[in-house]
Design an enzyme around this catalytic site. Structure first.
Site, short mmCIF file in Angstrom:
data_model
loop_
_atom_site.label_atom_id
_atom_site.label_comp_id
_atom_site.label_asym_id
_atom_site.label_seq_id
_atom_site.Cartn_x
_atom_site.Cartn_y
_atom_site.Cartn_z
N ASP A 46 3.23 0.92 5.01
CA ASP A 46 2.93 0.78 3.58
C ASP A 46 1.61 0.03 3.35
O ASP A 46 1.25 -0.84 4.12
CB ASP A 46 4.09 0.02 2.90
CG ASP A 46 4.06 0.19 1.39
OD1 ASP A 46 3.42 1.15 0.90
OD2 ASP A 46 4.67 -0.64 0.70
N ASN A 48 -1.55 1.63 2.37
CA ASN A 48 -2.81 2.37 2.55
C ASN A 48 -3.66 2.36 1.29
O ASN A 48 -4.87 2.14 1.33
CB ASN A 48 -2.54 3.85 2.88
CG ASN A 48 -1.91 4.04 4.24
OD1 ASN A 48 -1.81 3.10 5.01
ND2 ASN A 48 -1.48 5.26 4.53
N ARG A 50 -3.58 0.33 -1.37
CA ARG A 50 -4.11 -1.00 -1.73
C ARG A 50 -5.23 -1.43 -0.80
O ARG A 50 -6.19 -2.06 -1.20
CB ARG A 50 -2.97 -2.04 -1.73
CG ARG A 50 -2.16 -2.02 -3.01
CD ARG A 50 -0.88 -2.78 -2.86
NE ARG A 50 0.08 -2.01 -2.07
CZ ARG A 50 1.16 -2.54 -1.48
NH1 ARG A 50 1.40 -3.84 -1.58
NH2 ARG A 50 1.99 -1.78 -0.82
N TRP A 51 -5.10 -1.05 0.47
CA TRP A 51 -6.15 -1.38 1.46
C TRP A 51 -7.48 -0.79 0.99
O TRP A 51 -8.51 -1.47 0.99
CB TRP A 51 -5.75 -0.80 2.81
CG TRP A 51 -6.73 -1.04 3.92
CD1 TRP A 51 -6.77 -2.10 4.77
CD2 TRP A 51 -7.81 -0.17 4.31
NE1 TRP A 51 -7.79 -1.96 5.66
CE2 TRP A 51 -8.45 -0.78 5.40
CE3 TRP A 51 -8.30 1.05 3.85
CZ2 TRP A 51 -9.56 -0.22 6.04
CZ3 TRP A 51 -9.40 1.62 4.48
CH2 TRP A 51 -10.01 0.99 5.56
N HIS A 63 -5.49 6.33 3.35
CA HIS A 63 -4.57 7.16 4.15
C HIS A 63 -5.22 7.57 5.47
O HIS A 63 -4.57 7.62 6.51
CB HIS A 63 -4.14 8.39 3.36
CG HIS A 63 -3.27 8.04 2.17
ND1 HIS A 63 -2.19 7.21 2.27
CD2 HIS A 63 -3.36 8.40 0.86
CE1 HIS A 63 -1.62 7.08 1.07
NE2 HIS A 63 -2.32 7.78 0.20
N SER A 91 8.02 10.14 1.76
CA SER A 91 9.40 10.01 1.28
C SER A 91 9.73 11.10 0.26
O SER A 91 8.82 11.73 -0.30
CB SER A 91 9.61 8.62 0.65
OG SER A 91 9.03 8.60 -0.64
N LEU A 157 7.99 9.06 25.23
CA LEU A 157 8.30 8.47 23.92
C LEU A 157 8.77 9.54 22.93
O LEU A 157 8.14 10.59 22.81
CB LEU A 157 7.03 7.80 23.36
CG LEU A 157 7.10 7.27 21.93
CD1 LEU A 157 7.92 5.98 21.88
CD2 LEU A 157 5.70 7.01 21.38
C1 IPE Z 1 7.54 4.01 1.33
O1 IPE Z 1 6.44 3.51 0.70
C2 IPE Z 1 7.30 5.43 1.79
C3 IPE Z 1 6.38 5.57 2.92
C4 IPE Z 1 5.79 4.60 3.56
C5 IPE Z 1 6.15 6.93 3.31
P1 IPE Z 1 6.21 3.67 -0.87
O2 IPE Z 1 4.90 3.05 -1.16
O3 IPE Z 1 6.39 5.07 -1.28
O4 IPE Z 1 7.41 2.82 -1.46
P2 IPE Z 1 7.53 2.02 -2.81
O5 IPE Z 1 7.22 2.96 -3.93
O6 IPE Z 1 6.54 0.89 -2.75
O7 IPE Z 1 8.93 1.51 -2.83
C1 IPE Z 2 1.79 4.21 2.49
O1 IPE Z 2 0.79 3.66 1.72
C2 IPE Z 2 1.59 5.67 2.78
C3 IPE Z 2 2.52 6.58 2.09
C4 IPE Z 2 3.43 6.26 1.23
C5 IPE Z 2 2.42 7.96 2.44
P1 IPE Z 2 0.83 3.77 0.14
O2 IPE Z 2 0.18 5.05 -0.27
O3 IPE Z 2 2.20 3.57 -0.37
O4 IPE Z 2 -0.10 2.57 -0.28
P2 IPE Z 2 0.21 1.50 -1.40
O5 IPE Z 2 1.55 0.93 -1.09
O6 IPE Z 2 0.17 2.21 -2.72
O7 IPE Z 2 -0.88 0.49 -1.24
MG MG Z 3 3.31 1.98 -0.96
#
Ligand code: IPE
Ligand code: IPE
Ligand code: MG
Length: 271
Positions: A46, A48, A50-51, A63, A91, A157
């Protein structure tokens, strides 16, 4: 024949040599216990978006950077002897995102499978998926299936991609299948037990993760492996996923190793 198919044909040969150095000493963590590496690690990758946003860049760049972090973590898991790695890649709720972002995620997945397959095969990695992959765009679905097919006999793996995965929909799927078996007279209601439910999850035959890592400081499961993490140790890393390096993984393992796992029992006491 496309480049991807040609590449796959090339992969048909036998690979006996692993190209990744299987040398734990290359990783130099302080007190890690090499005899207590989790067999199965699950990761909610989680942060990507915000980074990237923190750097003033579009989320898609995050991403892409996340994919680089994933490559390093897969390699490290294999090197240190992890048997199963499950990563949350998309998800069932991520369809709520703008179509443009979904498109970027899907094309990055395709790119990953295309570019990395050769290296994964050379390292005996077995690719598996958990999730409703039939609902993915057709080209992505086909590439995913092909990657699983191509690596299904590998003994290294097990790299399990949670794609269009939701813990609740996984349980619904299991319940439906078991109900059908009862209706067909194959099993009785009384015979339904935890093992039968587990056998109907996407993770059938994969042991529950001992360690669940979530990056970016968020403390929730977001519908990930609801059944399987019943007794997993959860480690929340503060880094956004693209900043999660091998050192962060080893650090999480070290935290796990210092936890006391009681499974509802009590500490071992002298009697
Ligand atoms: C969880 O992260 C799903 C994945 C990492 C693929 P999300 O960013 O979708 O989850 P929430 O919305 O913060 O709960
Ligand atoms: C996780 O990073 C990747 C996926 C959910 C596919 P996010 O896209 O959720 O990044 P944030 O959480 O919004 O920063
Ligand atoms: Mg996220």
């Amino acid at each position: 024949m496309g480049v991807f198919e040609q590449q796959l044909l090339l992969l048909d040969g036998e690979f006996s040599l692993k190209i990744w150095p299987r040398n734990k000493n290359e990783h130099t963590p302080q007190g890690i216990d090499w005899d207590n590496i989790p067999e199965h690690i699950a990761i909610i990758m989680d942060g990507n978006g915000r980074w990237a946003q923190k750097k003033g860049m579009p989320r898609g760049i995050g991403h892409r950077a996340g994919l680089e972090a994933l490559k390093a973590v897969v390699r490290c898991c294999d090197e240190i002897g992890v048997k199963y790695l499950t990563v949350y890649a998309f998800s069932t709720e991520n369809w709520k995102r703008p179509q443009s972002e979904i498109g970027i995620l899907m094309s990055l997945l395709k790119e990953y499978l295309k570019r990395e397959l050769m290296e994964l095969v050379a390292n005996h990695v077995q690719i598996r998926v958990s999730g409703e992959i039939e609902q993915l765009p057709k080209d992505v679905y086909e590439d995913v299936l092909q990657a699983c097919q191509k690596t299904k006999n590998n003994d290294g793996l097990v790299f399990n991609l949670a794609l269009n995965y939701g813990g609740r929909s996984e349980i619904v799927k299991a319940v439906r299948e078991i109900a059908q078996e009862v209706r067909n007279g194959e099993i009785s209601v009384q015979e339904i037990n935890e093992k039968i439910i587990e056998d109907h999850l996407y993770t059938a035959s994969i042991p529950d993760p001992e360690l669940l890592i979530r990056t970016s400081g968020e403390m929730r499961l977001s519908n990930f492996l609801l059944w399987q993490v019943a007794y997993s140790e959860i480690v929340v890393a503060e880094e956004y996923w693209p900043d999660f390096k091998e050192k962060s993984l080893l650090n999480a393992i070290e935290i796990y190793q210092n936890r006391e796992r009681r499974f509802g029992g009590i500490m071992k006491v002298e009697e």
